[in-house]
Design an enzyme around this catalytic site. Structure first.
Site, short mmCIF file in Angstrom:
data_model
loop_
_atom_site.label_atom_id
_atom_site.label_comp_id
_atom_site.label_asym_id
_atom_site.label_seq_id
_atom_site.Cartn_x
_atom_site.Cartn_y
_atom_site.Cartn_z
N THR A 1 20.84 31.99 -16.61
CA THR A 1 20.07 32.17 -17.83
C THR A 1 19.66 33.64 -17.94
O THR A 1 19.91 34.44 -17.05
CB THR A 1 18.84 31.24 -17.89
OG1 THR A 1 18.31 31.25 -19.23
CG2 THR A 1 17.76 31.67 -16.93
N LEU B 1 9.14 28.32 -16.32
CA LEU B 1 9.69 28.19 -17.66
C LEU B 1 9.76 29.54 -18.37
O LEU B 1 9.04 30.48 -18.02
CB LEU B 1 8.88 27.19 -18.48
CG LEU B 1 7.40 27.52 -18.77
CD1 LEU B 1 7.25 28.34 -20.04
CD2 LEU B 1 6.58 26.25 -18.86
N CYS C 1 22.38 28.28 -18.97
CA CYS C 1 22.14 27.12 -18.11
C CYS C 1 23.39 26.28 -17.91
O CYS C 1 23.31 25.12 -17.49
CB CYS C 1 21.00 26.26 -18.67
SG CYS C 1 19.45 27.17 -18.85
N ALA D 1 13.85 27.46 -21.44
CA ALA D 1 14.55 27.08 -20.22
C ALA D 1 13.52 26.74 -19.13
O ALA D 1 12.46 27.36 -19.05
CB ALA D 1 15.44 28.22 -19.74
N GLY E 1 13.37 25.89 -14.91
CA GLY E 1 14.02 25.81 -13.61
C GLY E 1 12.98 26.03 -12.54
O GLY E 1 12.29 27.05 -12.54
N HIS F 1 16.48 36.46 -18.99
CA HIS F 1 15.08 36.78 -19.26
C HIS F 1 15.00 38.20 -19.79
O HIS F 1 15.74 39.08 -19.33
CB HIS F 1 14.24 36.69 -17.99
CG HIS F 1 14.24 35.35 -17.34
ND1 HIS F 1 13.94 34.19 -18.02
CD2 HIS F 1 14.51 34.97 -16.06
CE1 HIS F 1 14.03 33.16 -17.19
NE2 HIS F 1 14.38 33.61 -16.00
N LEU G 1 21.43 26.68 -13.67
CA LEU G 1 22.51 27.64 -13.55
C LEU G 1 22.06 28.99 -14.09
O LEU G 1 20.94 29.40 -13.89
CB LEU G 1 23.76 27.09 -14.25
CG LEU G 1 24.27 25.75 -13.68
CD1 LEU G 1 25.48 25.27 -14.46
CD2 LEU G 1 24.60 25.87 -12.21
#
Length: 219
Positions: free
Chosen positions: A83, A158, A175, A144, A146, A85, A81
Protein backbone atom coordinates in the site's frame (compact mmCIF):
# COMPACT_ATOMS: atom_id res chain seq x y z
CA UNK A 1 -12.38 -4.99 31.90
CA UNK A 2 -11.93 -3.44 35.29
CA UNK A 3 -13.78 -0.44 36.57
CA UNK A 4 -13.83 2.66 34.43
CA UNK A 5 -12.81 3.21 30.86
CA UNK A 6 -9.23 2.56 29.73
CA UNK A 7 -7.18 5.73 29.25
CA UNK A 8 -5.55 6.13 25.82
CA UNK A 9 -2.92 8.82 25.23
CA UNK A 10 -3.23 10.65 21.91
CA UNK A 11 0.22 11.41 20.49
CA UNK A 12 0.31 13.83 17.54
CA UNK A 13 3.54 13.21 15.63
CA UNK A 14 2.92 15.42 12.60
CA UNK A 15 4.87 14.54 9.44
CA UNK A 16 7.36 11.77 10.28
CA UNK A 17 9.27 9.21 8.24
CA UNK A 18 7.92 5.68 8.15
CA UNK A 19 11.13 4.42 9.77
CA UNK A 20 10.78 6.86 12.66
CA UNK A 21 7.14 5.85 13.13
CA UNK A 22 8.21 2.20 13.37
CA UNK A 23 10.75 3.14 16.02
CA UNK A 24 8.22 5.13 18.04
CA UNK A 25 5.66 2.34 17.86
CA UNK A 26 8.23 -0.03 19.35
CA UNK A 27 8.90 2.47 22.16
CA UNK A 28 5.20 2.48 23.04
CA UNK A 29 4.94 -1.31 22.67
CA UNK A 30 7.78 -1.70 25.19
CA UNK A 31 5.96 0.58 27.64
CA UNK A 32 3.30 -2.11 28.03
CA UNK A 33 5.87 -4.42 29.69
CA UNK A 34 5.35 -2.52 32.97
CA UNK A 35 1.54 -2.41 32.68
CA UNK A 36 -1.15 -1.05 30.36
CA UNK A 37 0.07 2.11 28.60
CA UNK A 38 -2.33 2.63 25.73
CA UNK A 39 -1.47 5.17 23.03
CA UNK A 40 -2.87 6.38 19.74
CA UNK A 41 -0.13 7.70 17.44
CA UNK A 42 -1.39 10.09 14.76
CA UNK A 43 0.82 11.14 11.87
CA UNK A 44 1.40 11.66 8.17
CA UNK A 45 4.28 10.21 6.18
CA UNK A 46 6.36 11.48 3.28
CA UNK A 47 5.64 9.30 0.20
CA UNK A 48 6.35 5.66 1.04
CA UNK A 49 5.21 2.27 -0.22
CA UNK A 50 5.00 -0.43 2.44
CA UNK A 51 4.74 -4.16 1.94
CA UNK A 52 3.14 -6.44 4.51
CA UNK A 53 3.55 -10.10 5.35
CA UNK A 54 3.20 -12.33 2.30
CA UNK A 55 4.55 -15.68 1.17
CA UNK A 56 6.51 -14.45 -1.85
CA UNK A 57 8.75 -11.35 -1.90
CA UNK A 58 8.02 -8.56 -4.36
CA UNK A 59 10.37 -8.54 -7.39
CA UNK A 60 13.28 -6.11 -6.81
CA UNK A 61 12.68 -4.38 -10.20
CA UNK A 62 9.14 -3.48 -9.05
CA UNK A 63 10.41 -2.00 -5.80
CA UNK A 64 13.24 -0.16 -7.57
CA UNK A 65 10.68 1.36 -9.95
CA UNK A 66 8.70 2.69 -6.98
CA UNK A 67 11.85 4.23 -5.50
CA UNK A 68 12.53 6.01 -8.80
CA UNK A 69 9.18 7.77 -8.37
CA UNK A 70 10.66 9.51 -5.35
CA UNK A 71 9.11 7.33 -2.65
CA UNK A 72 10.72 5.19 0.01
CA UNK A 73 9.93 1.47 0.14
CA UNK A 74 9.75 -0.47 3.40
CA UNK A 75 8.76 -3.95 4.48
CA UNK A 76 6.56 -4.14 7.58
CA UNK A 77 5.46 -6.91 9.91
CA UNK A 78 1.79 -6.03 9.52
CA UNK A 79 -0.88 -8.03 7.78
CA UNK A 80 -1.82 -7.21 4.20
CA UNK A 81 0.11 -6.62 1.00
CA UNK A 82 1.46 -3.44 -0.62
CA UNK A 83 0.00 0.00 0.00
CA UNK A 84 0.95 3.69 -0.14
CA UNK A 85 1.26 6.32 2.57
CA UNK A 86 1.82 9.99 1.90
CA UNK A 87 0.89 13.56 2.83
CA UNK A 88 -2.83 14.14 3.07
CA UNK A 89 -3.41 10.71 4.58
CA UNK A 90 -4.35 10.37 8.24
CA UNK A 91 -2.30 7.49 9.64
CA UNK A 92 -3.29 6.13 13.03
CA UNK A 93 -1.22 3.58 14.96
CA UNK A 94 -3.07 2.35 18.06
CA UNK A 95 -0.68 0.70 20.54
CA UNK A 96 -3.14 -1.01 22.87
CA UNK A 97 -3.08 -3.99 25.19
CA UNK A 98 -6.21 -5.88 24.19
CA UNK A 99 -6.43 -7.27 27.71
CA UNK A 100 -7.96 -3.91 28.67
CA UNK A 101 -10.54 -4.23 25.88
CA UNK A 102 -11.19 -7.70 24.43
CA UNK A 103 -8.58 -10.35 23.71
CA UNK A 104 -9.62 -10.92 20.11
CA UNK A 105 -7.75 -9.76 17.02
CA UNK A 106 -10.85 -10.30 14.89
CA UNK A 107 -12.85 -8.08 17.24
CA UNK A 108 -10.09 -5.46 17.20
CA UNK A 109 -9.93 -5.20 13.40
CA UNK A 110 -13.73 -4.97 13.26
CA UNK A 111 -13.64 -2.14 15.82
CA UNK A 112 -11.09 -0.26 13.72
CA UNK A 113 -13.31 -0.65 10.66
CA UNK A 114 -16.36 0.59 12.57
CA UNK A 115 -14.35 3.51 13.94
CA UNK A 116 -13.47 4.66 10.43
CA UNK A 117 -17.02 4.07 9.16
CA UNK A 118 -18.34 6.25 11.98
CA UNK A 119 -15.74 8.97 11.35
CA UNK A 120 -16.60 9.01 7.65
CA UNK A 121 -20.29 9.23 8.51
CA UNK A 122 -19.67 12.25 10.74
CA UNK A 123 -18.09 13.92 7.72
CA UNK A 124 -20.94 12.98 5.40
CA UNK A 125 -19.41 9.96 3.62
CA UNK A 126 -21.33 6.67 3.66
CA UNK A 127 -18.63 4.02 4.04
CA UNK A 128 -18.84 0.33 4.87
CA UNK A 129 -16.79 -2.77 5.57
CA UNK A 130 -16.69 -5.82 3.31
CA UNK A 131 -15.22 -9.34 3.32
CA UNK A 132 -12.09 -7.55 2.05
CA UNK A 133 -10.07 -5.79 4.75
CA UNK A 134 -10.40 -2.06 5.12
CA UNK A 135 -13.18 0.49 4.71
CA UNK A 136 -14.87 1.10 1.40
CA UNK A 137 -17.12 3.50 -0.46
CA UNK A 138 -18.69 1.23 -3.05
CA UNK A 139 -15.85 -0.57 -4.83
CA UNK A 140 -13.26 2.02 -3.78
CA UNK A 141 -11.15 1.72 -0.64
CA UNK A 142 -11.01 4.88 1.44
CA UNK A 143 -9.04 3.43 4.35
CA UNK A 144 -6.45 0.66 4.48
CA UNK A 145 -6.08 -1.42 7.65
CA UNK A 146 -3.11 -3.63 8.48
CA UNK A 147 -2.20 -4.57 12.03
CA UNK A 148 0.32 -6.53 14.05
CA UNK A 149 -0.51 -8.06 17.42
CA UNK A 150 2.03 -9.71 19.69
CA UNK A 151 1.14 -10.84 23.23
CA UNK A 152 -2.11 -8.89 22.80
CA UNK A 153 -0.26 -5.61 22.21
CA UNK A 154 -1.21 -3.99 18.90
CA UNK A 155 0.84 -1.93 16.45
CA UNK A 156 0.50 -0.61 12.90
CA UNK A 157 -3.11 0.33 12.20
CA UNK A 158 -5.04 2.36 9.62
CA UNK A 159 -4.54 4.97 6.91
CA UNK A 160 -7.51 7.16 5.95
CA UNK A 161 -7.25 9.04 2.64
CA UNK A 162 -8.16 12.69 3.23
CA UNK A 163 -6.69 14.89 0.49
CA UNK A 164 -3.96 12.50 -0.60
CA UNK A 165 -2.47 12.71 -4.10
CA UNK A 166 -4.23 9.60 -5.41
CA UNK A 167 -1.93 9.24 -8.42
CA UNK A 168 0.60 7.43 -6.19
CA UNK A 169 -1.79 4.48 -5.98
CA UNK A 170 -1.76 4.08 -9.76
CA UNK A 171 1.68 2.47 -9.63
CA UNK A 172 0.57 -0.51 -7.50
CA UNK A 173 -2.37 -2.85 -6.92
CA UNK A 174 -3.34 -1.46 -3.50
CA UNK A 175 -3.35 -4.22 -0.87
CA UNK A 176 -3.14 -6.76 -3.71
CA UNK A 177 -6.85 -6.47 -4.50
CA UNK A 178 -7.38 -6.59 -8.28
CA UNK A 179 -10.36 -4.85 -9.86
CA UNK A 180 -11.00 -2.37 -7.05
CA UNK A 181 -10.17 1.33 -6.78
CA UNK A 182 -9.22 3.86 -4.14
CA UNK A 183 -10.90 7.06 -3.04
CA UNK A 184 -10.56 9.83 -0.46
CA UNK A 185 -12.72 12.04 1.71
CA UNK A 186 -11.98 14.98 -0.60
CA UNK A 187 -12.92 12.96 -3.67
CA UNK A 188 -16.20 11.79 -2.16
CA UNK A 189 -17.23 15.19 -0.77
CA UNK A 190 -15.90 17.14 -3.77
CA UNK A 191 -14.14 19.63 -1.55
CA UNK A 192 -10.77 19.74 0.18
CA UNK A 193 -10.83 17.72 3.39
CA UNK A 194 -7.45 17.83 5.11
CA UNK A 195 -6.05 15.64 7.85
CA UNK A 196 -6.63 18.31 10.52
CA UNK A 197 -10.35 18.36 9.73
CA UNK A 198 -10.60 14.57 9.91
CA UNK A 199 -8.65 14.05 13.14
CA UNK A 200 -11.35 15.12 15.68
CA UNK A 201 -13.97 12.97 13.94
CA UNK A 202 -11.67 9.94 14.05
CA UNK A 203 -10.84 10.53 17.71
CA UNK A 204 -14.50 10.88 18.71
CA UNK A 205 -15.38 7.73 16.82
CA UNK A 206 -12.44 5.84 18.38
CA UNK A 207 -13.41 6.94 21.88
CA UNK A 208 -17.01 5.83 21.39
CA UNK A 209 -16.18 2.56 19.62
CA UNK A 210 -13.52 1.45 22.12
CA UNK A 211 -15.30 2.87 25.19
CA UNK A 212 -12.15 4.61 26.35
CA UNK A 213 -10.97 7.97 27.65
CA UNK A 214 -8.63 9.98 25.43
CA UNK A 215 -5.91 12.18 26.90
CA UNK A 216 -3.83 14.46 24.71
CA UNK A 217 -0.04 14.29 25.13
CA UNK A 218 0.05 18.06 24.54
CA UNK A 219 -1.99 18.72 27.69
Amino acid sequence: MGGGRPAVEVVRLGLVSYREALRLQQVYVERHRSGPSHALLLCQHPPVYTTGIRHKPYPPPLLDGLRRLGAEVHNANRGGLITFHGPGQLVCYPVLHLGSFKKSVRWYVSQLEQTVISACGRLGVAASSSPLTGVWVGDNKICAIGIHCGRYVTSHGLALNCNTDMSWFGHIVPCGIVGKGVTSLSGELRRDVGVEEAVPHLLQAFRDQFHCQLTDSRD
